[in-house]
Design a protein around this motif. Structure first.
Motif, PDB file in Angstrom:
ATOM      1  N   ALA A 417       0.821  -1.211   0.000  1.00 22.79           N
ATOM      2  CA  ALA A 417       0.000   0.000   0.000  1.00 22.79           C
ATOM      3  C   ALA A 417       0.854   1.260   0.000  1.00 22.79           C
ATOM      4  CB  ALA A 417      -0.935  -0.008   1.204  1.00 22.79           C
ATOM      5  N   PHE A 418       2.028   1.198   0.604  1.00 24.74           N
ATOM      6  CA  PHE A 418       2.910   2.358   0.658  1.00 24.74           C
ATOM      7  C   PHE A 418       3.900   2.395  -0.509  1.00 24.74           C
ATOM      8  CE2 PHE A 418       1.571   2.319   5.133  1.00 24.74           C
ATOM      9  CZ  PHE A 418       1.224   3.662   5.278  1.00 24.74           C
ATOM     10  N   GLY A 419       3.640   1.565  -1.525  1.00 22.80           N
ATOM     11  CA  GLY A 419       4.468   1.611  -2.724  1.00 22.80           C
ATOM     12  C   GLY A 419       5.666   0.707  -2.698  1.00 22.80           C
ATOM     13  N   GLY A 420       5.775  -0.134  -1.701  1.00 26.56           N
ATOM     14  CA  GLY A 420       6.897  -1.051  -1.635  1.00 26.56           C
ATOM     15  C   GLY A 420       6.740  -2.214  -2.600  1.00 26.56           C
ATOM     16  N   THR A 421       7.805  -2.968  -2.762  1.00 27.95           N
ATOM     17  CA  THR A 421       7.808  -4.110  -3.670  1.00 27.95           C
ATOM     18  C   THR A 421       7.666  -5.394  -2.880  1.00 27.95           C
ATOM     19  OG1 THR A 421       9.246  -2.935  -5.216  1.00 27.95           O
ATOM     20  CG2 THR A 421       9.107  -5.330  -5.445  1.00 27.95           C
ATOM     21  N   VAL A 422       6.700  -6.202  -3.261  1.00 29.72           N
ATOM     22  CA  VAL A 422       6.516  -7.492  -2.608  1.00 29.72           C
ATOM     23  C   VAL A 422       7.245  -8.554  -3.411  1.00 29.72           C
ATOM     24  CG1 VAL A 422       4.321  -6.867  -1.553  1.00 29.72           C
ATOM     25  CG2 VAL A 422       4.344  -7.868  -3.832  1.00 29.72           C
ATOM     26  N   SER A 423       7.529  -9.672  -2.778  1.00 30.74           N
ATOM     27  CA  SER A 423       8.271 -10.736  -3.450  1.00 30.74           C
ATOM     28  C   SER A 423       7.744 -12.085  -2.992  1.00 30.74           C
ATOM     29  CB  SER A 423       9.773 -10.618  -3.141  1.00 30.74           C
ATOM     30  OG  SER A 423       9.994 -10.734  -1.740  1.00 30.74           O
ATOM     31  N   GLY A 424       8.277 -13.135  -3.604  1.00 25.22           N
ATOM     32  CA  GLY A 424       7.934 -14.491  -3.204  1.00 25.22           C
ATOM     33  C   GLY A 424       6.457 -14.796  -3.352  1.00 25.22           C
ATOM     34  N   CYS A 425       5.892 -15.417  -2.332  1.00 24.37           N
ATOM     35  CA  CYS A 425       4.483 -15.818  -2.367  1.00 24.37           C
ATOM     36  C   CYS A 425       3.563 -14.626  -2.585  1.00 24.37           C
ATOM     37  CB  CYS A 425       4.114 -16.517  -1.061  1.00 24.37           C
ATOM     38  SG  CYS A 425       5.010 -18.047  -0.738  1.00 24.37           S
ATOM     39  N   PHE A 426       3.914 -13.494  -1.990  1.00 26.17           N
ATOM     40  CA  PHE A 426       3.043 -12.324  -2.081  1.00 26.17           C
ATOM     41  C   PHE A 426       3.071 -11.715  -3.487  1.00 26.17           C
ATOM     42  CE2 PHE A 426       4.400 -12.764   2.328  1.00 26.17           C
ATOM     43  CZ  PHE A 426       3.163 -12.869   2.954  1.00 26.17           C
ATOM     44  N   ALA A 427       4.207 -11.787  -4.149  1.00 25.47           N
ATOM     45  CA  ALA A 427       4.283 -11.320  -5.534  1.00 25.47           C
ATOM     46  C   ALA A 427       3.448 -12.210  -6.443  1.00 25.47           C
ATOM     47  CB  ALA A 427       5.735 -11.296  -5.999  1.00 25.47           C
ATOM     48  N   VAL A 428       3.449 -13.500  -6.152  1.00 24.68           N
ATOM     49  CA  VAL A 428       2.636 -14.428  -6.944  1.00 24.68           C
ATOM     50  C   VAL A 428       1.157 -14.127  -6.754  1.00 24.68           C
ATOM     51  CG1 VAL A 428       1.935 -16.843  -7.135  1.00 24.68           C
ATOM     52  CG2 VAL A 428       4.363 -16.252  -7.025  1.00 24.68           C
ATOM     53  N   ARG A 429       0.744 -13.905  -5.525  1.00 28.75           N
ATOM     54  CA  ARG A 429      -0.667 -13.604  -5.287  1.00 28.75           C
ATOM     55  C   ARG A 429      -1.053 -12.269  -5.914  1.00 28.75           C
ATOM     56  NH1 ARG A 429      -3.200 -14.561   0.582  1.00 28.75           N
ATOM     57  NH2 ARG A 429      -1.904 -12.781   1.168  1.00 28.75           N
ATOM     58  N   GLU A 430      -0.143 -11.297  -5.880  1.00 32.26           N
ATOM     59  CA  GLU A 430      -0.407 -10.008  -6.523  1.00 32.26           C
ATOM     60  C   GLU A 430      -0.589 -10.184  -8.026  1.00 32.26           C
ATOM     61  OE1 GLU A 430      -0.825  -5.886  -7.155  1.00 32.26           O
ATOM     62  OE2 GLU A 430      -0.920  -7.059  -5.301  1.00 32.26           O
ATOM     63  N   ALA A 431       0.254 -10.999  -8.651  1.00 36.52           N
ATOM     64  CA  ALA A 431       0.134 -11.242 -10.093  1.00 36.52           C
ATOM     65  C   ALA A 431      -1.169 -11.969 -10.418  1.00 36.52           C
ATOM     66  CB  ALA A 431       1.334 -12.049 -10.585  1.00 36.52           C
ATOM     67  N   TRP A 432      -1.581 -12.868  -9.541  1.00 32.60           N
ATOM     68  CA  TRP A 432      -2.817 -13.629  -9.752  1.00 32.60           C
ATOM     69  C   TRP A 432      -4.038 -12.710  -9.745  1.00 32.60           C
ATOM     70  CZ3 TRP A 432      -4.027 -18.658 -10.871  1.00 32.60           C
ATOM     71  CH2 TRP A 432      -5.323 -19.090 -10.605  1.00 32.60           C
ATOM     72  N   THR A 433      -4.079 -11.772  -8.823  1.00 26.05           N
ATOM     73  CA  THR A 433      -5.272 -10.940  -8.660  1.00 26.05           C
ATOM     74  C   THR A 433      -5.229  -9.651  -9.474  1.00 26.05           C
ATOM     75  OG1 THR A 433      -4.287  -9.932  -6.683  1.00 26.05           O
ATOM     76  CG2 THR A 433      -5.748 -11.826  -6.352  1.00 26.05           C
ATOM     77  N   SER A 434      -4.083  -9.334 -10.076  1.00 27.87           N
ATOM     78  CA  SER A 434      -3.988  -8.108 -10.873  1.00 27.87           C
ATOM     79  C   SER A 434      -3.847  -8.383 -12.364  1.00 27.87           C
ATOM     80  CB  SER A 434      -2.795  -7.269 -10.411  1.00 27.87           C
ATOM     81  OG  SER A 434      -1.568  -7.903 -10.749  1.00 27.87           O
ATOM     82  N   GLY A 435      -3.390  -9.575 -12.707  1.00 33.84           N
ATOM     83  CA  GLY A 435      -3.122  -9.876 -14.109  1.00 33.84           C
ATOM     84  C   GLY A 435      -1.786  -9.353 -14.580  1.00 33.84           C
ATOM     85  N   GLN A 436      -1.063  -8.659 -13.728  1.00 32.88           N
ATOM     86  CA  GLN A 436       0.234  -8.089 -14.075  1.00 32.88           C
ATOM     87  C   GLN A 436       1.319  -8.775 -13.251  1.00 32.88           C
ATOM     88  OE1 GLN A 436       0.201  -5.760 -16.606  1.00 32.88           O
ATOM     89  NE2 GLN A 436      -1.989  -6.266 -16.580  1.00 32.88           N
ATOM     90  N   GLY A 437       2.458  -8.994 -13.865  1.00 30.88           N
ATOM     91  CA  GLY A 437       3.541  -9.658 -13.151  1.00 30.88           C
ATOM     92  C   GLY A 437       3.678 -11.107 -13.581  1.00 30.88           C
ATOM     93  N   ARG A 438       4.656 -11.764 -12.994  1.00 27.86           N
ATOM     94  CA  ARG A 438       5.019 -13.112 -13.418  1.00 27.86           C
ATOM     95  C   ARG A 438       4.421 -14.159 -12.489  1.00 27.86           C
ATOM     96  NH1 ARG A 438       9.105 -16.918 -12.916  1.00 27.86           N
ATOM     97  NH2 ARG A 438       9.746 -17.893 -14.882  1.00 27.86           N
ATOM     98  N   LEU A 439       3.814 -15.161 -13.103  1.00 29.44           N
ATOM     99  CA  LEU A 439       3.289 -16.305 -12.364  1.00 29.44           C
ATOM    100  C   LEU A 439       4.135 -17.536 -12.667  1.00 29.44           C
ATOM    101  CD1 LEU A 439      -0.603 -16.104 -12.865  1.00 29.44           C
ATOM    102  CD2 LEU A 439       0.628 -15.868 -10.708  1.00 29.44           C
ATOM    103  N   PRO A 440       4.263 -18.460 -11.716  1.00 24.88           N
ATOM    104  CA  PRO A 440       4.888 -19.745 -12.042  1.00 24.88           C
ATOM    105  C   PRO A 440       4.126 -20.440 -13.167  1.00 24.88           C
ATOM    106  CG  PRO A 440       4.625 -19.497  -9.670  1.00 24.88           C
ATOM    107  CD  PRO A 440       3.877 -18.365 -10.301  1.00 24.88           C
ATOM    108  N   ARG A 441       4.824 -21.258 -13.911  1.00 26.08           N
ATOM    109  CA  ARG A 441       4.233 -21.888 -15.094  1.00 26.08           C
ATOM    110  C   ARG A 441       2.954 -22.646 -14.759  1.00 26.08           C
ATOM    111  NH1 ARG A 441       8.174 -25.598 -18.472  1.00 26.08           N
ATOM    112  NH2 ARG A 441       9.156 -23.539 -18.664  1.00 26.08           N
ATOM    113  N   ALA A 442       2.942 -23.372 -13.656  1.00 26.36           N
ATOM    114  CA  ALA A 442       1.762 -24.167 -13.308  1.00 26.36           C
ATOM    115  C   ALA A 442       0.557 -23.280 -13.016  1.00 26.36           C
ATOM    116  CB  ALA A 442       2.062 -25.060 -12.109  1.00 26.36           C
ATOM    117  N   LEU A 443       0.784 -22.131 -12.383  1.00 23.14           N
ATOM    118  CA  LEU A 443      -0.335 -21.222 -12.119  1.00 23.14           C
ATOM    119  C   LEU A 443      -0.791 -20.523 -13.395  1.00 23.14           C
ATOM    120  CD1 LEU A 443       0.459 -19.551  -8.671  1.00 23.14           C
ATOM    121  CD2 LEU A 443      -1.377 -21.156  -9.231  1.00 23.14           C
TER     122      LEU A 443
END
Length: 624
Positions: A417-443
């Protein structure tokens, strides 16, 4: 001409991958089972409903207009109509998509009133039409009416006609066994052994096997085409390829050959299919436009085409210019395109059991019963690198579950929320719900499976995945949620479920469209639009071109959504683009003039004139 790197007679890797997706998603097993059950019970209307085919006529009314004999013939055909099989064989859009080819009018059968001719003005034709948008609903509409000016004036639809009156094996269960004979002789299919197993490339002929080996002749033509000898391939198939370039033409023999090869044209089938079309009364001359570089006319002997072909080569294919194509009916796609099912079987990409059961029974009657395409698989755990260790994330209970405490998740949410960068599991969930970013191949595969089922109208498949725990908050690369795809789906059960899961009605995709804008623009039913409005969707929204809902209703001629236009005009009279209203006034005046001209001159469909474009990849758009 340079040799083709594909195996002789095979689809390109891109086309094969596209057809594999079509076979997996376009006609799901549940649709085949339901439509078959209703058809066998004698309820053709329920069979059509199961296969998402709308009925646009009343067979009982045909008798008063065209006679009892016509009504009886249509009713008998409908008793044996397999709408799921029809959908299986319909042309598709490729090049990254796999949906139905838009604005297609597929002629199934014509009926001669009082024993008259089966072609011409006033003759009722059983036909099916597809929606006018590439990404639109996959609904079909079945109609039976004369294709005359009275039924087309003012429709503004640029139809591409596919004449299937000589191809009943694509939709009539009494004729499905003919599929095999249309693609090969009785002893064996080309590129297959008599037991149905595919031939290896080393088993293909190295010389002309002679007329006694019909399957070998087809294979030999494919070998010739694959090594670049396209003229010889046509000749081996009984067709004379005339590459004389018309005067003032920008075409060349090299361009024409390249276009024919790239389109996947199967020279071995042209002669027999054109003969069958001629026998069905469709004509003896057909036009074929594989792409802009190549326009050809196919002619059987006896047609007024100047110098006739060699009697030993009974079909002539010659280059033509656009003005020479006027009034010449279009060669249907099935007449020049290889059967994708055989191509997928030949390369081991699909098993006979995964085909439509009627297709498997026709091609390989000894292979046992087929179950149809596989259904959706349950979501599986996916390994993600997170804070230096491997974690497992998975869709479970309607969320993308991550192995982190509530406190850790709250901290990451605050960081984001404060503009920071998330990584790992949280980056994956962000990509899942936003459509932007990298997802693992299986997802990515899990998301693709869900959206492909939605795009092809597979509401039961989508519901099955949601029941299995898939997180419904997923968005694709275009930023669309499942709410944006409701125009392609039955919404009655899905919409309440998605809203209960917390999906937002005002969530915009990357084009700035809400679910209501998508429903109005992309062919959603009036029932869906009403349901979205009743659920609280805002009416004061505009699309990326600043057009309001009222203007979209007018642009796409959504007469079923007049209530939306009235609501928006009443509550938000100043919303929308000024330029569009000026354009619409001009368009209405132009079309009124065209309709008056059509009514004066008539508009016979004998030539079925359509706009210039490729028969292989044409993606016309129209508005039903």
């Amino acid at each position: 001409m340079s040799p083709d790197l594909r195996a002789p007679g095979a689809l390109s890797p891109e086309a094969a991958g596209s057809w594999l997706r079509v076979r997996r998603y376009a006609v799901p097993a549940w649709m085949i089972e339901r439509a078959t059950r209703h058809r066998l019970a004698g309820d053709w209307r329920a069979a059509c409903a199961a296969a998402s085919v709308e009925i646009g006529f009343d067979p009982a009314a045909l008798g008063s207009r065209h006679g009892a004999a016509v009504a009886d013939a249509v009713t008998e055909d409908l008793r044996h109509f397999a709408p799921d099989l029809l959908r299986w064989h319909l042309p598709r859009v490729h090049g990254g998509r796999t949906t139905l080819a838009p604005s297609r009018r597929v002629l199934l059968a014509s009926y001669a009133p009082d024993g008259g001719p089966r072609r011409g003005r006033g003759v009722p034709v059983l036909h099916v039409t597809t929606f006018g948008m590439v990404d639109g609903p996959q609904r079909l509409r079945l109609q039976c009416a004369p294709l005359s000016p009275d039924h087309t004036v003012g429709s503004r639809i640029d139809w591409t006609t596919e004449d299937w009156t000589a191809a009943r094996h694509f939709w009539d269960v009494r004729r499905t066994a003919e599929l095999r004979s249309r693609y090969g002789p009785a002893d064996r299919l080309p590129f297959f052994r008599p037991d149905g197993t595919p031939l290896g490339d080393g088993e293909l002929p190295t010389a002309d096997p002679g007329p006694a080996d019909a399957a070998g002749r087809v294979e030999w033509a494919a070998v010739l085409a694959a090594r670049g000898d396209f003229i010889e391939a046509f000749a081996a198939s009984g067709t004379a390829l005339d590459l004389e370039v018309p005067e003032r033409s920008v075409n060349s023999p090299e361009r024409a050959l390249a276009a024919l090869a790239a389109s996947g044209t199967d020279p071995a089938r042209l002669l027999s299919e054109v003969r069958l079309l001629a026998a069905a009364g469709a004509g003896k001359r057909f036009r074929y436009v594989p792409d802009w570089r190549c326009r050809v006319i196919l002619e059987l002997p006896g047609t007024p085409a100047g110098q006739g072909p060699d009697p030993a080569l009974p079909l002539r294919v010659r280059l033509a210019e656009p003005d020479q194509l006027r009034g010449v009916p279009r060669l249907p796609e099935y007449a020049w395109h290889p059967l994708p099912d055989l191509q997928l079987l030949r390369t081991g990409r699909i098993a006979p059991s995964a085909l439509h059961p009627l297709v498997t029974a026709a091609l390989f009657p000894g292979s046992g019963p087929a179950q149809g395409p596989p259904g959706p698989a349950a979501p599986q755990p996916v390994r993600v690198r997170c804070t230096g260790v491997w974690h497992e994330v998975r869709s479970r209970g309607g969320v993308l579950d991550v192995p982190h405490t509530a406190q850790e998740q709250q901290r990451e949410s605050a960081l984001r929320a404060f503009g920071g960068t998330v990584s790992g599991c949280f980056a994956v969930r962000e990509a899942w719900t936003s459509g932007q970013g990298r997802l693992p191949r299986a997802l990515r595969a899990e998301r693709r499976d869900l959206f492909l089922r939605a795009e092809h109208g597979d509401a039961p498949g989508v519901l099955h995945l949601l029941d299995a725990g898939v997180d419904p908050h997923v968005r694709d690369g275009k930023g669309r949620t499942l709410l944006h795809l409701l125009p392609q789906l039955e919404h009655e059960e899905l919409l309440p479920r998605l809203l209960a899961a917390g999906l937002g009605l005002e969530t915009e995709d990357v084009a700035g469209r809400t679910a209501l804008l998508a429903a109005v623009r992309d062919g959603g039913t009036a029932g869906l639009v009403r349901a979205l409005i009743d659920a609280g969707a805002r009416l004061d929204v505009t699309d990326e071109a600043e057009m309001s809902l009222s203007q979209l209703v007018r642009r796409f001629r959504r007469t079923d959504l007049t209530f939306v236009r009235e609501l928006v005009d009443e509550r938000y009279p100043d919303i929308g683009a000024d330029y569009f209203d000026e354009y619409m006034e001009w368009r209405d005046e132009e079309e009124a003039g065209e309709e008056r001209q059509d009514a004066y001159e008539g508009d016979p469909l004998d030539g079925d004139e359509e706009s210039e474009g490729s028969d292989g990849e044409r993606e016309g758009a129209g508005d039903r």
